[in-house]
Design an enzyme around this catalytic site. Sequence first.
Site, short mmCIF file in Angstrom:
data_model
loop_
_atom_site.label_atom_id
_atom_site.label_comp_id
_atom_site.label_asym_id
_atom_site.label_seq_id
_atom_site.Cartn_x
_atom_site.Cartn_y
_atom_site.Cartn_z
N SER A 1 -54.43 96.23 8.58
CA SER A 1 -54.25 95.01 9.25
C SER A 1 -55.54 95.29 10.51
O SER A 1 -56.40 96.39 10.43
CB SER A 1 -53.36 95.87 9.97
OG SER A 1 -53.22 97.07 10.91
N LYS B 1 -57.08 100.58 -0.58
CA LYS B 1 -56.47 100.82 1.20
C LYS B 1 -55.44 100.06 0.59
O LYS B 1 -56.23 98.82 0.98
CB LYS B 1 -57.75 100.39 1.90
CG LYS B 1 -57.10 100.43 3.64
CD LYS B 1 -56.52 101.03 4.44
CE LYS B 1 -56.54 101.32 5.81
NZ LYS B 1 -56.28 102.68 6.62
N ASN C 1 -60.80 117.38 10.82
CA ASN C 1 -62.03 116.16 11.63
C ASN C 1 -61.66 116.02 13.00
O ASN C 1 -61.03 115.70 14.10
CB ASN C 1 -61.09 114.83 11.53
CG ASN C 1 -62.48 113.42 11.72
OD1 ASN C 1 -63.70 113.97 11.31
ND2 ASN C 1 -61.66 112.49 12.09
N ASP D 1 -62.58 99.55 6.97
CA ASP D 1 -62.37 100.55 6.88
C ASP D 1 -62.08 100.56 5.03
O ASP D 1 -62.87 101.37 4.54
CB ASP D 1 -60.62 101.26 7.20
CG ASP D 1 -60.51 101.36 8.32
OD1 ASP D 1 -62.11 101.43 8.88
OD2 ASP D 1 -59.67 102.26 9.19
N GLY E 1 -56.05 105.82 13.77
CA GLY E 1 -57.60 106.51 15.05
C GLY E 1 -57.55 108.00 14.72
O GLY E 1 -58.86 108.53 15.23
N ILE E 2 -57.40 108.56 13.27
CA ILE E 2 -57.69 110.26 13.77
C ILE E 2 -58.87 110.66 12.98
O ILE E 2 -59.35 111.85 12.03
CB ILE E 2 -57.42 111.09 13.84
CG1 ILE E 2 -55.69 110.91 12.15
CG2 ILE E 2 -55.79 111.09 14.79
CD1 ILE E 2 -55.89 111.14 11.12
N GLY E 3 -59.14 108.92 11.83
CA GLY E 3 -60.46 109.38 10.60
C GLY E 3 -60.50 109.40 9.72
O GLY E 3 -61.06 110.44 8.93
N LYS E 4 -59.18 109.08 8.58
CA LYS E 4 -58.57 108.48 7.78
C LYS E 4 -59.80 108.79 6.75
O LYS E 4 -59.96 108.89 5.78
CB LYS E 4 -57.05 108.49 7.82
CG LYS E 4 -56.46 108.76 8.19
CD LYS E 4 -54.88 108.21 7.55
CE LYS E 4 -54.82 106.59 8.19
NZ LYS E 4 -54.92 106.27 10.02
N THR E 5 -60.14 107.68 7.60
CA THR E 5 -61.07 106.43 6.67
C THR E 5 -62.58 107.91 6.21
O THR E 5 -63.20 107.65 5.19
CB THR E 5 -61.69 105.45 7.29
OG1 THR E 5 -60.42 104.34 7.38
CG2 THR E 5 -62.75 105.06 6.03
#
Length: 227
Positions: free
Chosen positions: A48, A44, A182, A61, A19-23
């Site tokens: 999941s 990807k 980010n 994502d 949830g830290i913004g990889k996408t």
Amino acid sequence: MPLPATLPPALFVTGTDTGIGKTAASTALLQALRRRGLRAVGMKPVASGSQDLGQGLRNEDALALQVASRPVPDYADLNPYALRQPLAPELAAAEDGVRVELAPIVAAYERLRATADVVVVEGVGGWLAPISAQLDQLDLVRALRLPVLLVVGMRLGCVSHARLTAQSLLAGGVECLGWIGNHIDPAMQRQDENFATLQQRLPMPCWGRLPHLPGASGEALGAHLLD
């Protein structure tokens, strides 16, 4: 802090946590590469939290990476393992009765490589989140022979999380290309000071700093990775 002038033909994007913004960072990177005139395609391997949208399971994502890619890849190659439940991949795969293996991922990756100048492969969760009961993300990075880009979620505790992740990457013999900050928490105090601390302490160059822009397109964010 611009994107480097030259990049390898593929790289792996990991993060300090889920949830830290990889996408967001991966789509921004794809857009920045496309602005340079490169064919840039996302991947990807394992995702999941997927839904059946009428054409099989699809992950949000992975779809964002597909939209940001040119040429647009087949979804089956972009996301070989789409798992239903929004759980750690090991648990989600068990729930679906699926065994995640490297061979299908490697085959899909090779097909993508044949169509692109750069392939941006996004991991799952934080760096040490396992892919399956038998596989860590390190195994995937080694199988695909990819260098790694680290996304740091800028929030309280990020300095420790980033340093621990960098230590793990280096201990695994991974080539660390750089990191992207980010800003996921607009209420974070001393943002500039924390960012400066990361620049001083992380043993890899900074590729850019993405602002907190909820709902922003990868194209808008990609501008922050360019001169």
